[in-house]
Scaffold this motif. Structure first.
Motif, mmCIF file in Angstrom:
data_model
loop_
_atom_site.group_PDB
_atom_site.id
_atom_site.type_symbol
_atom_site.label_atom_id
_atom_site.label_comp_id
_atom_site.label_asym_id
_atom_site.label_seq_id
_atom_site.Cartn_x
_atom_site.Cartn_y
_atom_site.Cartn_z
ATOM 1 N N ARG A 100 0.838 -1.200 0.000
ATOM 2 C CA ARG A 100 0.000 0.000 0.000
ATOM 3 C C ARG A 100 0.864 1.238 0.000
ATOM 4 N NH1 ARG A 100 -4.532 -0.943 -1.704
ATOM 5 N NH2 ARG A 100 -6.182 -1.738 -0.381
ATOM 6 N N MET A 116 -5.941 -2.127 8.651
ATOM 7 C CA MET A 116 -5.917 -3.151 7.606
ATOM 8 C C MET A 116 -5.821 -2.504 6.219
ATOM 9 S SD MET A 116 -8.511 -6.257 7.002
ATOM 10 C CE MET A 116 -9.991 -5.329 6.897
ATOM 11 N N ALA A 117 -6.508 -1.363 6.059
ATOM 12 C CA ALA A 117 -6.542 -0.725 4.746
ATOM 13 C C ALA A 117 -5.171 -0.189 4.336
ATOM 14 C CB ALA A 117 -7.575 0.399 4.750
ATOM 15 N N TRP A 125 -1.294 -7.716 8.893
ATOM 16 C CA TRP A 125 -2.353 -7.535 7.891
ATOM 17 C C TRP A 125 -3.058 -8.865 7.612
ATOM 18 C CZ3 TRP A 125 -2.627 -9.572 2.836
ATOM 19 C CH2 TRP A 125 -3.655 -9.065 2.041
ATOM 20 N N ARG A 129 -7.024 -9.783 7.951
ATOM 21 C CA ARG A 129 -7.819 -10.301 6.815
ATOM 22 C C ARG A 129 -8.438 -11.644 7.177
ATOM 23 N NH1 ARG A 129 -8.510 -7.173 1.906
ATOM 24 N NH2 ARG A 129 -9.376 -9.125 1.195
ATOM 25 N N ALA A 301 -14.513 2.578 5.232
ATOM 26 C CA ALA A 301 -14.481 1.869 3.947
ATOM 27 C C ALA A 301 -15.873 1.394 3.542
ATOM 28 C CB ALA A 301 -13.533 0.675 4.045
ATOM 29 N N GLY A 302 -16.734 1.151 4.529
ATOM 30 C CA GLY A 302 -18.027 0.538 4.197
ATOM 31 C C GLY A 302 -19.172 1.504 4.048
ATOM 32 N N THR A 305 -18.956 4.082 0.589
ATOM 33 C CA THR A 305 -18.949 3.288 -0.642
ATOM 34 C C THR A 305 -20.336 2.680 -0.904
ATOM 35 O OG1 THR A 305 -18.148 1.521 0.760
ATOM 36 C CG2 THR A 305 -16.531 2.562 -0.670
ATOM 37 N N THR A 309 -22.971 3.799 -3.807
ATOM 38 C CA THR A 309 -23.408 2.826 -4.821
ATOM 39 C C THR A 309 -24.930 2.825 -4.905
ATOM 40 O OG1 THR A 309 -21.498 1.447 -4.381
ATOM 41 C CG2 THR A 309 -23.357 0.359 -5.435
ATOM 42 N N THR A 365 -17.458 3.016 -7.194
ATOM 43 C CA THR A 365 -17.349 4.108 -6.212
ATOM 44 C C THR A 365 -15.919 4.350 -5.741
ATOM 45 O OG1 THR A 365 -18.310 2.453 -4.798
ATOM 46 C CG2 THR A 365 -19.625 4.376 -5.198
ATOM 47 N N LEU A 370 -7.776 1.444 -3.964
ATOM 48 C CA LEU A 370 -6.905 2.163 -3.029
ATOM 49 C C LEU A 370 -5.494 2.046 -3.612
ATOM 50 C CD1 LEU A 370 -8.288 1.008 0.454
ATOM 51 C CD2 LEU A 370 -8.745 3.118 -0.779
ATOM 52 N N HIS A 372 -2.059 0.994 -4.613
ATOM 53 C CA HIS A 372 -1.173 -0.145 -4.347
ATOM 54 C C HIS A 372 0.274 0.353 -4.391
ATOM 55 C CE1 HIS A 372 -3.929 -3.784 -5.004
ATOM 56 N NE2 HIS A 372 -4.718 -2.733 -4.962
ATOM 57 N N PRO A 432 -15.094 -3.348 -9.453
ATOM 58 C CA PRO A 432 -15.425 -2.269 -8.509
ATOM 59 C C PRO A 432 -14.966 -2.566 -7.087
ATOM 60 C CG PRO A 432 -17.385 -3.539 -9.080
ATOM 61 C CD PRO A 432 -16.292 -3.999 -9.994
ATOM 62 N N PHE A 433 -14.730 -3.842 -6.758
ATOM 63 C CA PHE A 433 -14.250 -4.195 -5.412
ATOM 64 C C PHE A 433 -12.769 -4.575 -5.435
ATOM 65 C CE2 PHE A 433 -18.824 -5.062 -5.296
ATOM 66 C CZ PHE A 433 -19.195 -4.455 -4.104
ATOM 67 N N ARG A 438 -5.927 -7.949 -2.139
ATOM 68 C CA ARG A 438 -6.463 -6.724 -1.560
ATOM 69 C C ARG A 438 -7.943 -6.532 -1.865
ATOM 70 N NH1 ARG A 438 -4.056 -3.669 2.481
ATOM 71 N NH2 ARG A 438 -1.836 -3.851 2.205
ATOM 72 N N CYS A 440 -11.833 -6.139 -1.716
ATOM 73 C CA CYS A 440 -12.592 -5.609 -0.584
ATOM 74 C C CYS A 440 -13.108 -6.746 0.309
ATOM 75 C CB CYS A 440 -13.780 -4.814 -1.130
ATOM 76 S SG CYS A 440 -14.926 -4.303 0.144
HETATM 77 C C1 HEM Z 1 -20.429 -1.085 -2.646
HETATM 78 C C2 HEM Z 1 -19.634 -0.974 -1.600
HETATM 79 C C3 HEM Z 1 -18.140 -1.141 -1.605
HETATM 80 C C4 HEM Z 1 -17.244 -0.978 -2.632
HETATM 81 C C5 HEM Z 1 -17.529 -0.581 -4.083
HETATM 82 C C6 HEM Z 1 -15.928 -1.258 -2.091
HETATM 83 C C7 HEM Z 1 -14.755 -1.232 -2.827
HETATM 84 C C8 HEM Z 1 -13.499 -1.434 -2.290
HETATM 85 C C9 HEM Z 1 -12.272 -1.328 -3.031
HETATM 86 C C10 HEM Z 1 -12.164 -1.008 -4.519
HETATM 87 C C11 HEM Z 1 -11.241 -1.566 -2.183
HETATM 88 C C12 HEM Z 1 -9.744 -1.512 -2.509
HETATM 89 C C13 HEM Z 1 -9.278 -2.743 -3.241
HETATM 90 C C14 HEM Z 1 -7.829 -2.609 -3.655
HETATM 91 O O1 HEM Z 1 -7.109 -1.783 -3.120
HETATM 92 O O2 HEM Z 1 -7.385 -3.335 -4.562
HETATM 93 C C15 HEM Z 1 -11.814 -1.815 -0.882
HETATM 94 C C16 HEM Z 1 -11.068 -2.091 0.250
HETATM 95 C C17 HEM Z 1 -11.626 -2.272 1.498
HETATM 96 N N1 HEM Z 1 -12.972 -2.325 1.795
HETATM 97 FE FE1 HEM Z 1 -14.506 -2.078 0.511
HETATM 98 N N2 HEM Z 1 -16.048 -1.567 -0.772
HETATM 99 C C18 HEM Z 1 -17.378 -1.511 -0.431
HETATM 100 C C19 HEM Z 1 -17.927 -1.807 0.802
HETATM 101 C C20 HEM Z 1 -17.235 -2.179 1.919
HETATM 102 C C21 HEM Z 1 -17.810 -2.549 3.179
HETATM 103 C C22 HEM Z 1 -19.317 -2.642 3.460
HETATM 104 C C23 HEM Z 1 -16.786 -2.783 4.050
HETATM 105 C C24 HEM Z 1 -16.840 -3.199 5.492
HETATM 106 C C25 HEM Z 1 -17.858 -2.989 6.295
HETATM 107 C C26 HEM Z 1 -15.543 -2.568 3.321
HETATM 108 C C27 HEM Z 1 -14.280 -2.694 3.856
HETATM 109 C C28 HEM Z 1 -13.105 -2.536 3.140
HETATM 110 C C29 HEM Z 1 -11.773 -2.601 3.749
HETATM 111 C C30 HEM Z 1 -11.471 -2.797 5.234
HETATM 112 C C31 HEM Z 1 -10.851 -2.443 2.704
HETATM 113 C C32 HEM Z 1 -9.320 -2.450 2.803
HETATM 114 C C33 HEM Z 1 -8.822 -3.874 2.594
HETATM 115 C C34 HEM Z 1 -7.304 -4.001 2.498
HETATM 116 O O3 HEM Z 1 -6.642 -3.054 2.153
HETATM 117 O O4 HEM Z 1 -6.779 -5.101 2.761
HETATM 118 N N3 HEM Z 1 -15.853 -2.210 2.031
HETATM 119 N N4 HEM Z 1 -13.183 -1.742 -0.977
#
Ligand code: HEM
Length: 508
Positions: A100, A116-117, A125, A129, A301-302, A305, A309, A365, A370, A372, A432-433, A438, A440
């Motif tokens: 990251r 974690m993010a 980490w 996870r 993060a949650g 987003t 959406t 969204t 995030l 890399h 999108p996720f 990494r 989501c």
């Molecule tokens: C539609 C809703 C959501 C979208 C579009 C979304 C999208 C993403 C994306 C694109 C990433 C980064 C992936 C990367 O860096 O390659 C991410 C990371 C993350 N998301 Fe989501 N997310 C959503 C909802 C949520 C929810 C509901 C939670 C928890 C309650 C959450 C928790 C996290 C966390 C903790 C990370 C960091 C993970 C890491 O770096 O290891 N997200 N998300």
């Protein structure tokens, strides 16, 4: 103080001179970076980015190709803009690219290095996870807590009813955000965080949005780390207030729970119980600091987003009334007027699912995922990418790529019917996720929440735009933070679809 400021300026000036000299008398490096626009001395390509980086980068990729490099001040940034490059980075060379890049803005958060993010892959980490994947976001745990979420939806529908009687417009953005916060906080703490119409809901939204906005904002400190202590944009100052606010709130919830656990009250078995149990495991160095920072991550993060959406999906439906009608027909056929929508109905609603996918494709969204960072020197498609280079994957550009999608800018949910294309990280034209290590971790909860909210709102109410607004005139402008939010919040007027009469329940 003045001495240190002077010293920083002198070092900055020396660095600039060093950089200018090496720019003017460059020795060509045979280990070639990907192509990219020629930058100005010192500032590099900073002026090419603007306030919508996903769009400017997509424009530059048309010229320089799907893998390009830019210079942002003293930092090199590599950008991937095609499904093939995303696959190389997030699957084939996932391990090398899973680090990251940490924006300076997020480092003001107390204990950010436990987040974690923002952690780079390592034992800490991986432990976080694993906890998410095996104990929090499992089908079993989410199923066990779905009753709470269904109940929240019932309450939301009751809150909308007065609007449908008065014909007043609902602020969909505010409603979505308050609802998601309550859905997340019921999953984490088994409590409501905000009252949907209250000032506090808006205030909380602002807190989270400020964090997203400042964390995603191009920041001179990230380009010239040598001068970050000056905080020239004031970003650290602004974002700290929001982090502190959120931490105080979460601390209060943890204190209350520790008290009830000590008093011997029945367990809630929500995420907080899972995390507090984990603190007690033998040999674990997991403590309250980790719990607080992980919960902060989940909210940040949650919340935004998922709410964003939902808002984009409703916006597209209001711009495409025929599609909205089709979703409502499906809901009428599958669920009928007698019962209310529950999470368990979602797998029976393929058209609704296609609508959500299409909205996520057009409006991912987190447009650049995030940031890399390479964990080691990497060779990618014949180019050399040095260790610790920031890497952006332009998910927004990829899901609008005309080589991959037919009529990419049109909203056509039908493209997903009978197709295997999915957002779970296997289809690199639609990420999108994210994908790979990494990806989501909150995806299973996010997907449940978006579908549940949409199905409930469209099952109980018909929605139209405020008087005088036509589908084609809805403002679609987006503002960039870490997330891509609608600039002008969506307003819509509900009218009730289910009417109970003497002769039974009717659905319109
Ligand atoms: C539609 C809703 C959501 C979208 C579009 C979304 C999208 C993403 C994306 C694109 C990433 C980064 C992936 C990367 O860096 O390659 C991410 C990371 C993350 N998301 Fe989501 N997310 C959503 C909802 C949520 C929810 C509901 C939670 C928890 C309650 C959450 C928790 C996290 C966390 C903790 C990370 C960091 C993970 C890491 O770096 O290891 N997200 N998300």
């Amino acid at each position: 103080m003045a001495f240190w400021a002077l010293l920083s300026w002198i070092s900055f000036l020396l660095l600039c001179i060093h950089y200018l000299v090496s720019f003017l008398f460059r020795i060509p490096d045979r280990r070639k970076l990907p192509p990219g626009p020629i930058g100005l001395p010192i500032i590099g390509n900073l002026l090419s980015i603007g306030n919508k980086p996903h769009e400017s980068l997509a424009g530059l990729a048309m010229k320089f190709g799907p893998l390009m490099s830019l210079r942002m001040g003293f930092a090199t940034v590599v950008v991937a803009s095609s499904a093939r490059m995303a696959k190389e980075i997030l699957q084939t060379k996932d391990k090398e690219f899973a680090g990251r890049f940490i924006p300076d803005a997020v480092t003001v958060q107390a204990n950010y290095e436990l987040s974690m993010a923002w952690l780079s892959p390592g034992p800490c980490w991986r432990n976080l996870r694993r906890l998410c994947n095996t104990q929090m976001f499992t089908s079993q745990r989410l199923d066990a807590l779905q009753g709470l979420r269904n109940q929240k939806m019932e309450e939301l529908l009751k809150n909308i009813e007065p609007f449908s009687l008065s014909g007043e417009a609902v602020n969909v953005s505010q409603l979505a955000f308050a609802t998601v916060l309550n859905l997340v906080s019921n999953t984490v703490f088994s409590v409501d965080l905000v009252d949907f119409r209250s000032e506090s809901a808006q205030e909380f939204k602002n807190v989270v949005w400020r964090i997203m906005k400042y964390a995603g904002k191009p920041n001179i400190s990230d380009c010239f780390p040598q001068i970050k202590s000056f905080d020239l944009h004031g970003i650290r100052r602004h974002i700290k207030v929001s982090y502190d606010h959120l931490h105080r709130l979460i601390d209060d919830f943890i204190d209350q729970r520790l008290e009830t656990r000590e008093s011997g009250a029945p367990r809630k078995n929500d995420f907080l119980d899972v995390l507090l149990d984990h603190c007690k495991e033998d040999g674990s160095n997991f403590d309250r600091r980790y719990v607080k920072i992980l919960i902060t991550d989940l909210y940040i993060a949650g919340g935004d987003t998922t709410a964003t959406t939902f808002e984009w999906t409703m916006t597209e439906l209001l711009r495409h009334p025929n599609t909205m009608e089709k979703v409502q027909r499906e809901l009428r056929e599958v669920i009928g007027a007698e019962q209310s929508v529950e999470e368990c109905h979602i797998p029976q609603l393929p058209y609704l699912e296609a609508v959500v996918k299409e909205a996520l494709r057009l409006h991912p969204t987190v447009p650049l995922l995030l940031p890399h960072r390479t964990e080691s020197d990497v060779e990618l498609c014949g180019y050399f990418i040095p260790k610790h280079t920031q890497v952006l994957v332009n998910a927004w550009a990829i899901s609008r790529d005309a080589d991959y999608w037919e009529k990419p800018t049109n909203f056509m949910p039908e493209r997903f019917l009978g197709s295997d294309a999915d957002y779970r990280g296997q289809d690199f034209g639609f990420i999108p996720f994210g994908s790979g290590r990494r990806i989501c971790p909150g995806l299973p909860l996010a997907v449940r929440m978006v579908h549940l909210m949409l199905a409930s709102l469209l099952h109980s109410f018909s929605w139209k735009l405020p008087d005088g607004m036509k589908p084609e005139t809805v403002d679609m402008d987006a503002k960039f933070g870490v997330t891509l939010q609608k600039t002008v919040p969506l307003l819509a007027i509900p009218s009730k679809r289910i009417v109970v009469t003497d002769i039974g329940t009717t659905m319109y």
